[in-house]
Design an enzyme around this catalytic site. Structure first.
Site, PDB file in Angstrom:
ATOM      1  N   SER A 298      -4.133  -2.029   1.818  1.00 14.17           N
ATOM      2  CA  SER A 298      -2.983  -1.532   2.327  1.00 14.17           C
ATOM      3  C   SER A 298      -2.833  -1.443   3.828  1.00 14.17           C
ATOM      4  CB  SER A 298      -2.844  -0.051   1.692  1.00 14.17           C
ATOM      5  OG  SER A 298      -1.708   0.558   2.209  1.00 14.17           O
TER       6      SER A 298
ATOM      7  N   HIS B 130      -0.831  -5.131   0.482  1.00 18.52           N
ATOM      8  CA  HIS B 130      -0.200  -3.984  -0.145  1.00 18.52           C
ATOM      9  C   HIS B 130       0.862  -3.140   0.985  1.00 18.52           C
ATOM     10  CE1 HIS B 130       1.018  -1.121  -3.274  1.00 18.52           C
ATOM     11  NE2 HIS B 130       0.690  -0.139  -2.296  1.00 18.52           N
TER      12      HIS B 130
ATOM     13  N   ASP C 182       3.093  -0.171   1.728  1.00 16.30           N
ATOM     14  CA  ASP C 182       3.312   1.335   1.376  1.00 16.30           C
ATOM     15  C   ASP C 182       4.937   1.338   2.281  1.00 16.30           C
ATOM     16  OD1 ASP C 182       1.617   2.416  -0.561  1.00 16.30           O
ATOM     17  OD2 ASP C 182       0.194   1.848   1.072  1.00 16.30           O
TER      18      ASP C 182
ATOM     19  N   MET D 180       7.879   4.187   2.666  1.00 19.20           N
ATOM     20  CA  MET D 180       8.196   5.510   2.568  1.00 19.20           C
ATOM     21  C   MET D 180       9.397   5.872   3.541  1.00 19.20           C
ATOM     22  SD  MET D 180       4.322   7.111   2.891  1.00 19.20           S
ATOM     23  CE  MET D 180       2.805   5.883   2.516  1.00 19.20           C
TER      24      MET D 180
ATOM     25  N   HIS E  11       5.253  -1.938  -2.283  1.00 16.86           N
ATOM     26  CA  HIS E  11       5.414  -0.741  -3.047  1.00 16.86           C
ATOM     27  C   HIS E  11       6.668   0.246  -2.547  1.00 16.86           C
ATOM     28  CE1 HIS E  11       3.441   3.467  -4.469  1.00 16.86           C
ATOM     29  NE2 HIS E  11       4.632   3.235  -5.197  1.00 16.86           N
TER      30      HIS E  11
ATOM     31  N   MET F 211       8.461   3.710  -1.810  1.00 12.32           N
ATOM     32  CA  MET F 211       8.572   4.843  -2.268  1.00 12.32           C
ATOM     33  C   MET F 211       9.718   5.331  -1.730  1.00 12.32           C
ATOM     34  SD  MET F 211       4.349   5.761  -1.707  1.00 12.32           S
ATOM     35  CE  MET F 211       4.241   4.316  -0.738  1.00 12.32           C
TER      36      MET F 211
ATOM     37  N   MET G 268      -0.585   6.035  -9.442  1.00 13.09           N
ATOM     38  CA  MET G 268      -0.774   6.595  -8.139  1.00 13.09           C
ATOM     39  C   MET G 268      -1.952   7.550  -8.470  1.00 13.09           C
ATOM     40  SD  MET G 268       0.694   5.310  -5.702  1.00 13.09           S
ATOM     41  CE  MET G 268       0.306   6.725  -4.596  1.00 13.09           C
TER      42      MET G 268
ATOM     43  N   ASP H 222      -3.625   2.847  -6.935  1.00 11.63           N
ATOM     44  CA  ASP H 222      -3.741   3.226  -5.420  1.00 11.63           C
ATOM     45  C   ASP H 222      -3.955   4.781  -5.132  1.00 11.63           C
ATOM     46  OD1 ASP H 222      -3.096   3.392  -2.811  1.00 11.63           O
ATOM     47  OD2 ASP H 222      -1.012   2.749  -3.025  1.00 11.63           O
TER      48      ASP H 222
END
Length: 218
Positions: A9, A34, A36, A38, A67, A69, A141, A179
């Site tokens: 990540s 990966h 992330d 947000m 991913h 979020m 998660m 994760d």
């Protein structure tokens, strides 16, 4: 037991030397990278968006595992796919209904991308069962999404095991990704429970022995 996929990540990478860090994990044998994403609304943190993904999506040969979020996956999914996502995972909790979940999955597939669905630690794993025949991946998660470096939530192993049993029962090829708090110890149990993809951040980035650490995860 088949070899698990390791997905470093970049949330834990050094953004002053991001391309160098990406090259290090690729040369160390990582198959996926990966991201992330947000938005500061769905989760209490802001990371990065499409421009960062677009800048680095083609700088390596790994799978871009994105991913999101964020609160409105239907609106933003096409943008992240255009920016370079090979797999786009959104949150069950970000949708108002099962119908909306199916709509987002279909939208992602319509753009030629693989679709993943993620659940937060407090969401029962059974919530993803209706979508297994449509999904390429389920992301469990094992920490509360929002910040890196958190401690692993032990109940996540049970979720993985039950999900794996359902995948076998339904005879689908959906991958299970986990994760949060992944290191050489939690990875062992996660693999025994049935995980296919391990996301690791602080365990990998910032260390000189990345190749050895990836091998330990496997």
């Amino acid at each position: 037991m088949s070899k698990v996929i390791v997905a470093p990540s970049i949330l834990s990478a050094d953004f002053n030397h991001l391309l160098e860090d990406i090259k290090k994990v690729e040369e160390a044998g990582a198959e996926w990278l990966h991201f992330d994403v947000m938005d500061g609304h769905f989760v209490p943190n802001i990371s990065f968006g499409q421009p960062v993904l677009q800048c680095i999506a083609k700088s390596h040969g790994m799978v871009n595992d994105v991913h999101i979020m964020i609160s409105d996956p239907f609106k933003y999914a096409p943008e992240f796919i255009k920016a370079g996502a090979n797999i786009l995972t959104f949150h069950y909790e970000a949708c108002k209904s099962d119908k909306e979940v199916f709509q987002v999955i279909d939208l992602i597939h319509d753009y030629g991308c693989k679709a993943g669905l993620s659940i937060k630690p407090n969401t029962p794993v059974e919530k993803v069962y209706p979508f297994l025949h449509s999904l390429d991946l389920v992301l469990i998660m094992s920490v509360e999404p929002g910040f890196g470096g958190q401690k692993f939530i032990q109940e996540s192993f049970t979720k993985v095991f039950r999900l794996k049993e359902m995948i076998k029962r339904e005879k689908v090829n959906t991958l299970i990704e986990i994760d949060g708090g992944i290191n050489d110890e939690t990875a062992k149990i996660a693999k025994m429970a049935g995980v296919d993809v391990l996301v690791a951040g602080s365990y990998l980035f910032g260390h000189e022995d990345i190749k050895e650490r990836i091998e330990k995860l496997r």
